[in-house]
Design a protein around this motif. Structure first.
Motif, PDB file in Angstrom:
ATOM      1  N   ARG A   1       0.807  -1.271  -0.064  1.00 40.30           N
ATOM      2  CA  ARG A   1      -0.145  -0.066  -0.007  1.00 40.30           C
ATOM      3  C   ARG A   1       0.806   1.303  -0.075  1.00 40.30           C
ATOM      4  O   ARG A   1       2.058   1.478   0.906  1.00 40.30           O
ATOM      5  CB  ARG A   1      -0.890   0.215   1.185  1.00 40.30           C
ATOM      6  N   GLY A   2       0.400   2.076  -1.073  1.00 45.12           N
ATOM      7  CA  GLY A   2       1.471   3.192  -0.988  1.00 45.12           C
ATOM      8  C   GLY A   2       1.049   4.271   0.162  1.00 45.12           C
ATOM      9  O   GLY A   2       0.162   4.579   0.602  1.00 45.12           O
ATOM     10  N   LYS A   3       2.443   4.793   0.381  1.00 53.14           N
ATOM     11  CA  LYS A   3       2.467   5.776   1.451  1.00 53.14           C
ATOM     12  C   LYS A   3       2.315   7.207   1.074  1.00 53.14           C
ATOM     13  O   LYS A   3       1.890   8.208   1.972  1.00 53.14           O
ATOM     14  CB  LYS A   3       3.628   5.530   2.271  1.00 53.14           C
ATOM     15  N   ILE A   4       2.780   7.572  -0.195  1.00 57.24           N
ATOM     16  CA  ILE A   4       2.648   8.849  -0.550  1.00 57.24           C
ATOM     17  C   ILE A   4       1.291   9.269  -1.316  1.00 57.24           C
ATOM     18  O   ILE A   4       0.768   8.507  -2.106  1.00 57.24           O
ATOM     19  CB  ILE A   4       3.606   9.142  -1.649  1.00 57.24           C
ATOM     20  N   LYS A   5       0.721  10.552  -0.896  1.00 55.91           N
ATOM     21  CA  LYS A   5      -0.714  10.897  -1.146  1.00 55.91           C
ATOM     22  C   LYS A   5      -0.722  11.833  -1.982  1.00 55.91           C
ATOM     23  O   LYS A   5       0.105  12.791  -1.712  1.00 55.91           O
ATOM     24  CB  LYS A   5      -1.686  10.993   0.112  1.00 55.91           C
TER      25      LYS A   5
ATOM     26  N   PRO B   1       5.526  15.098  -5.499  1.00 56.98           N
ATOM     27  CA  PRO B   1       4.478  15.539  -4.478  1.00 56.98           C
ATOM     28  C   PRO B   1       5.156  16.529  -3.378  1.00 56.98           C
ATOM     29  O   PRO B   1       4.347  17.454  -2.864  1.00 56.98           O
ATOM     30  CB  PRO B   1       4.137  14.268  -3.786  1.00 56.98           C
ATOM     31  N   SER B   2       6.343  16.641  -3.294  1.00 59.02           N
ATOM     32  CA  SER B   2       7.025  17.342  -2.000  1.00 59.02           C
ATOM     33  C   SER B   2       7.334  18.699  -2.672  1.00 59.02           C
ATOM     34  O   SER B   2       7.535  19.568  -1.661  1.00 59.02           O
ATOM     35  CB  SER B   2       8.380  16.528  -1.678  1.00 59.02           C
ATOM     36  N   ILE B   3       7.391  19.004  -3.783  1.00 58.13           N
ATOM     37  CA  ILE B   3       7.646  20.236  -4.486  1.00 58.13           C
ATOM     38  C   ILE B   3       6.429  20.856  -5.186  1.00 58.13           C
ATOM     39  O   ILE B   3       6.686  21.995  -5.510  1.00 58.13           O
ATOM     40  CB  ILE B   3       8.971  20.288  -5.320  1.00 58.13           C
ATOM     41  N   SER B   4       5.510  20.047  -5.354  1.00 57.78           N
ATOM     42  CA  SER B   4       4.447  20.599  -6.383  1.00 57.78           C
ATOM     43  C   SER B   4       3.670  21.943  -5.569  1.00 57.78           C
ATOM     44  O   SER B   4       3.342  21.726  -4.404  1.00 57.78           O
ATOM     45  CB  SER B   4       3.419  19.601  -6.576  1.00 57.78           C
ATOM     46  N   PRO B   5       3.601  22.970  -6.345  1.00 54.43           N
ATOM     47  CA  PRO B   5       2.955  24.263  -5.775  1.00 54.43           C
ATOM     48  C   PRO B   5       1.272  23.989  -5.458  1.00 54.43           C
ATOM     49  O   PRO B   5       0.907  24.353  -4.793  1.00 54.43           O
ATOM     50  CB  PRO B   5       2.999  25.106  -6.651  1.00 54.43           C
ATOM     51  N   SER B   6       0.843  23.104  -6.444  1.00 55.00           N
ATOM     52  CA  SER B   6      -0.674  22.993  -6.272  1.00 55.00           C
ATOM     53  C   SER B   6      -1.027  21.713  -5.784  1.00 55.00           C
ATOM     54  O   SER B   6      -2.183  21.430  -5.203  1.00 55.00           O
ATOM     55  CB  SER B   6      -1.163  23.012  -7.829  1.00 55.00           C
ATOM     56  N   GLY B   7      -0.498  20.397  -5.915  1.00 55.91           N
ATOM     57  CA  GLY B   7      -0.471  19.390  -5.431  1.00 55.91           C
ATOM     58  C   GLY B   7      -1.474  18.395  -6.309  1.00 55.91           C
ATOM     59  O   GLY B   7      -1.834  17.343  -6.380  1.00 55.91           O
ATOM     60  N   ASN B   8      -1.851  19.195  -7.620  1.00 54.23           N
ATOM     61  CA  ASN B   8      -2.369  18.308  -8.617  1.00 54.23           C
ATOM     62  C   ASN B   8      -1.567  17.402  -9.326  1.00 54.23           C
ATOM     63  O   ASN B   8      -0.611  17.714  -9.981  1.00 54.23           O
ATOM     64  CB  ASN B   8      -2.785  19.365  -9.742  1.00 54.23           C
ATOM     65  N   TYR B   9      -2.002  16.141  -9.785  1.00 55.42           N
ATOM     66  CA  TYR B   9      -1.146  15.193 -10.380  1.00 55.42           C
ATOM     67  C   TYR B   9      -0.866  15.384 -11.733  1.00 55.42           C
ATOM     68  O   TYR B   9      -0.007  14.924 -12.367  1.00 55.42           O
ATOM     69  CB  TYR B   9      -2.063  13.769 -10.272  1.00 55.42           C
TER      70      TYR B   9
ATOM     71  N   MET C   1       2.345  16.299 -12.236  1.00 55.76           N
ATOM     72  CA  MET C   1       3.511  15.310 -11.812  1.00 55.76           C
ATOM     73  C   MET C   1       3.959  14.050 -12.593  1.00 55.76           C
ATOM     74  O   MET C   1       4.849  13.157 -12.494  1.00 55.76           O
ATOM     75  CB  MET C   1       3.059  14.695 -10.536  1.00 55.76           C
ATOM     76  N   PRO C   2       3.257  13.673 -13.736  1.00 55.05           N
ATOM     77  CA  PRO C   2       2.931  12.534 -14.391  1.00 55.05           C
ATOM     78  C   PRO C   2       4.510  12.195 -14.838  1.00 55.05           C
ATOM     79  O   PRO C   2       5.043  11.018 -14.912  1.00 55.05           O
ATOM     80  CB  PRO C   2       2.083  12.584 -15.500  1.00 55.05           C
ATOM     81  N   VAL C   3       5.353  13.025 -15.483  1.00 53.87           N
ATOM     82  CA  VAL C   3       6.677  12.736 -16.237  1.00 53.87           C
ATOM     83  C   VAL C   3       7.567  12.290 -15.013  1.00 53.87           C
ATOM     84  O   VAL C   3       8.203  11.362 -15.084  1.00 53.87           O
ATOM     85  CB  VAL C   3       7.227  14.102 -16.635  1.00 53.87           C
ATOM     86  N   ALA C   4       7.410  13.021 -13.741  1.00 52.63           N
ATOM     87  CA  ALA C   4       8.351  12.605 -12.705  1.00 52.63           C
ATOM     88  C   ALA C   4       7.876  11.345 -12.058  1.00 52.63           C
ATOM     89  O   ALA C   4       8.747  10.443 -11.842  1.00 52.63           O
ATOM     90  CB  ALA C   4       8.239  13.663 -11.602  1.00 52.63           C
ATOM     91  N   HIS C   5       6.881  10.838 -12.358  1.00 56.83           N
ATOM     92  CA  HIS C   5       6.360   9.592 -11.728  1.00 56.83           C
ATOM     93  C   HIS C   5       6.761   8.486 -12.821  1.00 56.83           C
ATOM     94  O   HIS C   5       7.187   7.371 -12.522  1.00 56.83           O
ATOM     95  CB  HIS C   5       4.832   9.551 -11.395  1.00 56.83           C
TER      96      HIS C   5
ATOM     97  N   ASN D   1       5.574   4.870  -4.836  1.00 58.61           N
ATOM     98  CA  ASN D   1       4.975   4.444  -3.549  1.00 58.61           C
ATOM     99  C   ASN D   1       3.873   4.962  -3.459  1.00 58.61           C
ATOM    100  O   ASN D   1       3.535   5.848  -2.207  1.00 58.61           O
ATOM    101  CB  ASN D   1       6.192   4.433  -2.446  1.00 58.61           C
ATOM    102  N   VAL D   2       2.940   5.663  -4.605  1.00 59.18           N
ATOM    103  CA  VAL D   2       1.836   6.462  -4.205  1.00 59.18           C
ATOM    104  C   VAL D   2       0.498   5.670  -4.216  1.00 59.18           C
ATOM    105  O   VAL D   2       0.580   4.779  -4.839  1.00 59.18           O
ATOM    106  CB  VAL D   2       1.911   7.191  -5.741  1.00 59.18           C
ATOM    107  N   ALA D   3      -0.179   6.052  -3.169  1.00 58.70           N
ATOM    108  CA  ALA D   3      -1.499   5.512  -3.091  1.00 58.70           C
ATOM    109  C   ALA D   3      -2.363   5.698  -4.134  1.00 58.70           C
ATOM    110  O   ALA D   3      -2.556   6.632  -4.579  1.00 58.70           O
ATOM    111  CB  ALA D   3      -2.000   6.352  -1.554  1.00 58.70           C
ATOM    112  N   GLY D   4      -2.755   4.597  -4.464  1.00 58.40           N
ATOM    113  CA  GLY D   4      -3.665   4.174  -5.639  1.00 58.40           C
ATOM    114  C   GLY D   4      -2.918   3.768  -6.824  1.00 58.40           C
ATOM    115  O   GLY D   4      -3.676   3.357  -7.883  1.00 58.40           O
ATOM    116  N   PHE D   5      -1.600   3.808  -6.784  1.00 58.69           N
ATOM    117  CA  PHE D   5      -0.615   3.320  -8.071  1.00 58.69           C
ATOM    118  C   PHE D   5       0.160   2.176  -7.592  1.00 58.69           C
ATOM    119  O   PHE D   5       1.337   1.954  -8.210  1.00 58.69           O
ATOM    120  CB  PHE D   5       0.285   4.488  -8.490  1.00 58.69           C
ATOM    121  N   GLU D   6      -0.446   1.544  -6.580  1.00 59.83           N
ATOM    122  CA  GLU D   6       0.369   0.325  -6.255  1.00 59.83           C
ATOM    123  C   GLU D   6       0.646  -0.752  -7.385  1.00 59.83           C
ATOM    124  O   GLU D   6       1.697  -1.539  -7.289  1.00 59.83           O
ATOM    125  CB  GLU D   6      -0.377  -0.443  -5.119  1.00 59.83           C
TER     126      GLU D   6
END
Length: 347
Positions: free
Chosen positions: A91-95, A161-169, A172-176, A183-188
């Motif tokens: 289970r992912g810990k990063i939300k 997630p730690s540097i995103s100004p908005s928290g919007n996914y 983030m997809p390139v970094a992911h 370890n993202v919750a929902g992306f196990e």
């Protein structure tokens, strides 16, 4: 042939792609907006269909198989019908904001993209916001381990997630995808990542300060609008294709196209407009050039927002416009981009 990329068709070589088994486009709409804050991107797939998607695909010489839309209402049912995909991690810990929902949608899209690629069909994804590309690209990557990706966008989409100004996914997809966080919750389920060496940005001009550091630190290849201005789009494409395939081995290519990569005078109906973008001609050249390599196996078209279109009426028809394209300005441009990616030529 020039640099291994400019393909000249001979009478016995009329294939549209070196990698596809037949001239068929498998399309899925991803009618969600949860990767960002605006209402409206979820309406784009249906608007593109109404504006003439099937006619345009057919006129370009392809058959269309439309799988319909992934929606919040059908996602759980859809996942039960698709092949099972076991979690690759606990289970992912990063939300992230709406991560559980986006993770399920991307999981379904991953499975659908993988199946299309294994069937030898071109996979077209209609967004929706750009966060969905994690699903389409990793699905194609599961079928094409040597996949290359060109990401056309005004923005880096390489926040963690730690540097995103908005928290919007959708930022983030390139970094992911290139495994700068996991370890993202929902992306196990996500076990496949794209090597950063197989990725190129084109069109960057509105990049968050900390994203710039991420790009430089990780040596992610990019062509910002400064490079487009300095070299011209033809040389940019020469360099991008040479970087992705220096020995001319004809690796499969996926293009992930955010319409905000285009200057807002041409594509106003989108949520994060930024001045100084790609022109109409540059945009079509990129896609026609990719089609000419005969290595293009998929495309995302994302971030069209019909609710933000300044003029709601059908765009003005000019001489030479395809009469079967009947949408508003940005929707119509989206169909034209698809047409170019599928091999439409000026002459």
């Amino acid at each position: 042939m020039e640099n291994g990329y400019r393909i000249v068709l001979t009478p016995d070589d009329t294939r549209k792609s070196f990698h596809l088994k037949e001239d068929k486009v498998r399309v899925v709409g991803v009618a969600i907006k949860e990767g960002q804050d605006h209402e409206g991107p979820e309406k784009a797939p249906q608007e593109l269909r109404k504006a003439g998607l099937e006619k345009i695909v057919n006129k370009t010489g392809w058959l269309l198989q439309d799988l319909g839309d992934i929606t919040l209402e059908n996602i759980d049912k859809l996942l039960k019908e698709l092949p099972p995909l076991r979690d690759a991690a606990p289970r992912g810990k990063i939300k992230v904001k709406n991560g559980q929902t986006i993770g399920k949608v991307c999981k379904a899209l991953h499975l659908m993209a993988k199946e299309a690629a294994q069937s030898g069909e071109f996979f077209l994804t209609l967004g929706g916001d750009h966060g969905i590309a994690t699903g389409s690209i990793t699905g194609l990557l599961a079928a094409y381990p040597d996949l290359r990706v060109i990401w056309v966008d005004a923005h880096g989409d390489i926040n963690t997630p730690s540097i995103s100004p908005s928290g919007n996914y959708h930022g983030m997809p390139v970094a992911h995808m290139i495994n700068l966080f996991n370890n993202v919750a929902g992306f196990e389920w996500l076990a496949t990542h794209l090597p950063k060496e197989n990725f190129v940005f084109i069109g960057l001009r509105d990049v968050d300060p900390l994203e710039k550091e991420v790009i430089r630190k990780n040596k992610v290849k990019y062509f910002s609008m400064d490079e487009v201005e300095e070299f011209g789009i033809g040389k940019v494409m020469d360099q991008a294709l040479s970087y992705l395939d220096p020995e001319g081995k004809n690796f499969p290519i996926h293009v992930s196209w955010d319409v905000d990569g285009i200057d807002p005078q041409f594509a106003p109906g989108t949520g994060t407009r930024a001045r100084g973008g790609l022109t109409y001609r540059e945009s079509h050249y990129i896609l026609r050039r990719l089609a000419s390599t005969k290595n293009l196996v998929g495309m995302d078209l994302v971030e069209i927002n019909p609710d933000l279109e300044p003029k709601k009426e059908t765009r003005e028809v000019l001489h030479g416009d395809d009469p079967d394209i009947v949408g508003t300005q940005t929707v119509a441009l989206g169909l034209e981009l698809i047409r170019s990616a599928l091999g439409h030529k000026l002459v």
